[in-house]
Scaffold this motif. Structure first.
Motif, short mmCIF file in Angstrom:
data_model
loop_
_atom_site.label_atom_id
_atom_site.label_comp_id
_atom_site.label_asym_id
_atom_site.label_seq_id
_atom_site.Cartn_x
_atom_site.Cartn_y
_atom_site.Cartn_z
N ALA A 61 0.81 -1.22 0.00
CA ALA A 61 0.00 0.00 0.00
C ALA A 61 0.85 1.27 0.00
O ALA A 61 0.35 2.35 -0.30
N SER A 62 2.12 1.15 0.35
CA SER A 62 3.06 2.29 0.28
C SER A 62 4.47 1.71 0.34
O SER A 62 4.66 0.55 0.71
N ALA A 63 5.46 2.55 0.01
CA ALA A 63 6.85 2.11 0.15
C ALA A 63 7.20 1.93 1.62
O ALA A 63 7.96 1.02 1.98
N THR A 64 6.65 2.79 2.47
CA THR A 64 6.93 2.68 3.90
C THR A 64 6.52 1.30 4.41
O THR A 64 7.29 0.64 5.12
N LEU A 65 5.31 0.86 4.03
CA LEU A 65 4.86 -0.48 4.43
C LEU A 65 5.72 -1.56 3.76
O LEU A 65 6.01 -2.60 4.37
N THR A 88 17.86 11.35 4.42
CA THR A 88 16.83 10.57 3.71
C THR A 88 15.48 11.08 4.15
O THR A 88 15.37 11.89 5.08
N PHE A 89 14.43 10.61 3.48
CA PHE A 89 13.08 10.96 3.90
C PHE A 89 12.78 10.26 5.23
O PHE A 89 13.28 9.16 5.50
N VAL A 90 11.95 10.88 6.06
CA VAL A 90 11.66 10.36 7.40
C VAL A 90 11.11 8.93 7.41
O VAL A 90 11.24 8.21 8.40
N ALA A 91 10.51 8.52 6.28
CA ALA A 91 9.90 7.18 6.23
C ALA A 91 10.92 6.07 6.45
O ALA A 91 10.57 5.00 6.96
N THR A 92 12.17 6.30 6.10
CA THR A 92 13.20 5.27 6.30
C THR A 92 13.33 4.99 7.80
O THR A 92 13.40 3.83 8.23
N LEU A 93 13.30 6.06 8.58
CA LEU A 93 13.38 5.93 10.05
C LEU A 93 12.10 5.30 10.61
O LEU A 93 12.15 4.36 11.41
N PHE A 180 10.29 0.26 -3.73
CA PHE A 180 9.95 1.44 -4.53
C PHE A 180 8.62 2.04 -4.08
O PHE A 180 7.76 1.33 -3.55
N SER A 181 8.46 3.34 -4.33
CA SER A 181 7.21 4.02 -3.98
C SER A 181 6.43 4.39 -5.23
O SER A 181 7.01 4.73 -6.27
N MET A 182 5.09 4.34 -5.12
CA MET A 182 4.22 4.82 -6.19
C MET A 182 3.36 5.97 -5.65
O MET A 182 2.23 6.19 -6.10
N HIS A 183 3.90 6.71 -4.69
CA HIS A 183 3.24 7.91 -4.18
C HIS A 183 3.03 8.90 -5.32
O HIS A 183 3.78 8.89 -6.30
N ALA A 184 2.03 9.75 -5.18
CA ALA A 184 1.68 10.71 -6.24
C ALA A 184 2.85 11.56 -6.70
O ALA A 184 2.89 12.00 -7.86
N GLY A 191 -1.06 7.24 -6.72
CA GLY A 191 -1.73 7.96 -5.63
C GLY A 191 -0.97 7.63 -4.36
O GLY A 191 -0.16 8.40 -3.87
N GLU A 192 -1.21 6.44 -3.85
CA GLU A 192 -0.40 5.81 -2.81
C GLU A 192 -0.07 4.41 -3.28
O GLU A 192 -0.89 3.76 -3.94
N GLY A 193 1.10 3.91 -2.95
CA GLY A 193 1.44 2.54 -3.31
C GLY A 193 2.93 2.32 -3.27
O GLY A 193 3.70 3.29 -3.19
N GLY A 194 3.31 1.05 -3.29
CA GLY A 194 4.73 0.72 -3.31
C GLY A 194 4.90 -0.71 -3.78
O GLY A 194 3.90 -1.41 -4.03
C1 LIG Z 1 8.95 8.86 -0.94
C2 LIG Z 1 9.92 8.15 -0.09
C3 LIG Z 1 9.50 7.20 0.86
C4 LIG Z 1 8.07 6.98 1.22
O1 LIG Z 1 7.31 6.36 0.22
P1 LIG Z 1 5.75 6.14 0.50
O2 LIG Z 1 5.29 5.34 -0.69
O3 LIG Z 1 5.14 7.51 0.53
O4 LIG Z 1 5.58 5.42 1.77
C5 LIG Z 1 10.48 6.49 1.56
N1 LIG Z 1 11.79 6.71 1.36
C6 LIG Z 1 12.23 7.62 0.46
C7 LIG Z 1 13.70 7.79 0.27
C8 LIG Z 1 11.31 8.38 -0.28
O5 LIG Z 1 11.75 9.29 -1.16
#
Ligand SMILES: *Cc1c(COP(=O)(O)O)cnc(C)c1O
Length: 390
Positions: A61-65, A88-93, A180-184, A191-194
């Motif tokens: 459902a997202s790259a984070t997941l 990096t983007f906070v999602a890595t943390l 990988f992310s498929m965020h918008a 839209g959202e996805g990974g």
């Molecule tokens: C965009 C991004 C994410 C998050 O991806 P989501 O699909 O929004 O969860 C994570 N890590 C990096 C490096 C990103 O650029």
């Protein structure tokens, strides 16, 4: 704002129409429906063209997941230390914390702006880390074969967060899961996805199962079908999101060429202002860039740029700042190694406007504003012609 820093491009209703019709006909809206499986197999084909090994693509459902599930699939003891880069983007943390693991924030290389195998080797030993999430920062590709060699020699597990690097980041090692992310805002938007790419079928299957609560769907194991066989979550990609992703994939090649031409043109026109190599991230450039970052040269020069751009109503952004270790420690238990290079890069890194349909006038205005703000007269050499595709 006269010019935004980023403007997403997602397929419109005309492109979605045929896919929506199929969903209506199938009456299958999520749970690994036909569009979802078609998306996975089309992506598998694309990755196979660039790899010598069989690869499996599993959507989330997202790259984070996707990162959380890839980390969970390693089955590390709770609280195990995982290296991540400071830039990096906070999602890595977030993903490492949500997987029940302890992030250890490590430094980056001054030229690639990456946490590299060389840095990870010392950092893992210093911190007692058993895994690393390396990041394909700003869409530049990581070297999966170098990471595979690192993993084999050190015993430290490696996952690559290539959220924004689709099209540049190929998977040339079957033992390194890449997410990988498929965020918008990324180049293949749903839209959202990974999705997770892995050469290990058992890892890929486990990720699929965990994305569906952990329910066993395999009749060949001891746990009966329909029973929980692992702890999971709901990270499935719906048929609607799969439809948007398929429509995005239909136009990706053409859009990538446009994004890439804009990126090259931008870099060329700013070379005379940012004339030191250290201003530019080095490495395998993004195939379909979604951001444009440069080091201004000093904190003062960045401040001057930000002030002039703000006056003209042109947005800029300090992407990936604050650095990870500057975020509130209250969000979880994380450790920080010395990160002098990341700190230095963070003093003058700036993101300028970049989006697929950025026009000539907008690009010119941004380039002129940079020159004026830094008191550099614009070079008179004719800029290279932008190639328009499609
Ligand atoms: C965009 C991004 C994410 C998050 O991806 P989501 O699909 O929004 O969860 C994570 N890590 C990096 C490096 C990103 O650029």
């Amino acid at each position: 704002m006269q010019i935004p820093v980023l403007l997403p491009t997602v397929p419109g209703r005309a492109a979605l129409w045929p896919y929506l019709g199929r969903i209506e006909q199938n009456r299958h809206y999520t749970n690994f429906g036909p569009l979802n499986l078609e998306l996975e197999s089309r992506l598998e084909k694309k990755f196979a063209e660039h790899a010598g090994c069989k690869l499996f693509v599993r959507t989330t459902a997202s790259a984070t997941l996707g990162l959380e599930l890839a980390l969970a699939a390693l089955k590390l003891p709770a609280g195990s230390k995982v290296l991540i880069p400071a830039l990096t983007f906070v999602a890595t943390l977030t993903a490492v914390l949500n997987a029940g693991l302890s992030p250890v924030i490590a430094d980056i290389d001054p030229s690639s702006w990456f946490l590299t195998p060389a840095i990870a080797l010392d950092a893992a030993a210093a911190a007692g880390a058993v895994a690393v999430v390396a990041v394909a920062t700003f869409g530049f590709a990581q070297d999966t074969q170098a990471w595979s060699a690192f993993q084999k020699s050190s015993g430290v597990h490696v996952i690559i967060d290539a959220a924004g690097a689709f099209g540049a980041q190929w998977v040339l090692a079957d033992d390194i899961p890449v997410v990988f992310s498929m965020h918008a805002t990324k180049s293949l938007p749903a839209g959202e996805g990974g999705f997770v790419v892995s050469g290990d079928k058992s890892i890929a299957d486990l990720i699929t199962q965990m994305s569906n609560f952990g329910i066993n769907l395999d009749p060949n194991i001891a746990v009966p079908v329909g029973y929980l066989s692992t702890r999971g979550t709901n990270a499935k990609l719906s048929e609607y999101h799969s439809a948007v992703a398929l429509a995005s994939l239909d136009v990706w090649d053409q859009q990538a060429l446009t994004r890439n031409a804009l990126f090259t043109r931008y870099r060329t026109q700013l070379r005379d202002v940012f004339d030191s190599d250290r201003c530019w991230q080095s490495g395998l450039e993004p195939a379909a860039p979604t951001l444009f970052c440069v080091r201004a040269g000093s904190a003062q020069r960045r401040a001057a740029l930000e002030a002039t751009f703000a006056l003209r109503g042109i947005a800029t952004r300090r992407w990936y700042q604050p650095l990870l270790h500057k975020h509130a420690p209250g969000i979880g238990n994380f450790f920080t190694l010395p990160v002098p290079v990341a700190e230095e890069v963070a003093t003058d890194l700036i993101g300028l406007p970049f989006f697929l349909d950025m026009n000539e006038a907008q690009l010119s205005l941004v380039v002129d504003t940079v020159h004026e703000s830094l008191g550099v007269s614009r070079s008179l050499s004719t800029p290279p012609k932008i190639v328009r595709h499609g």
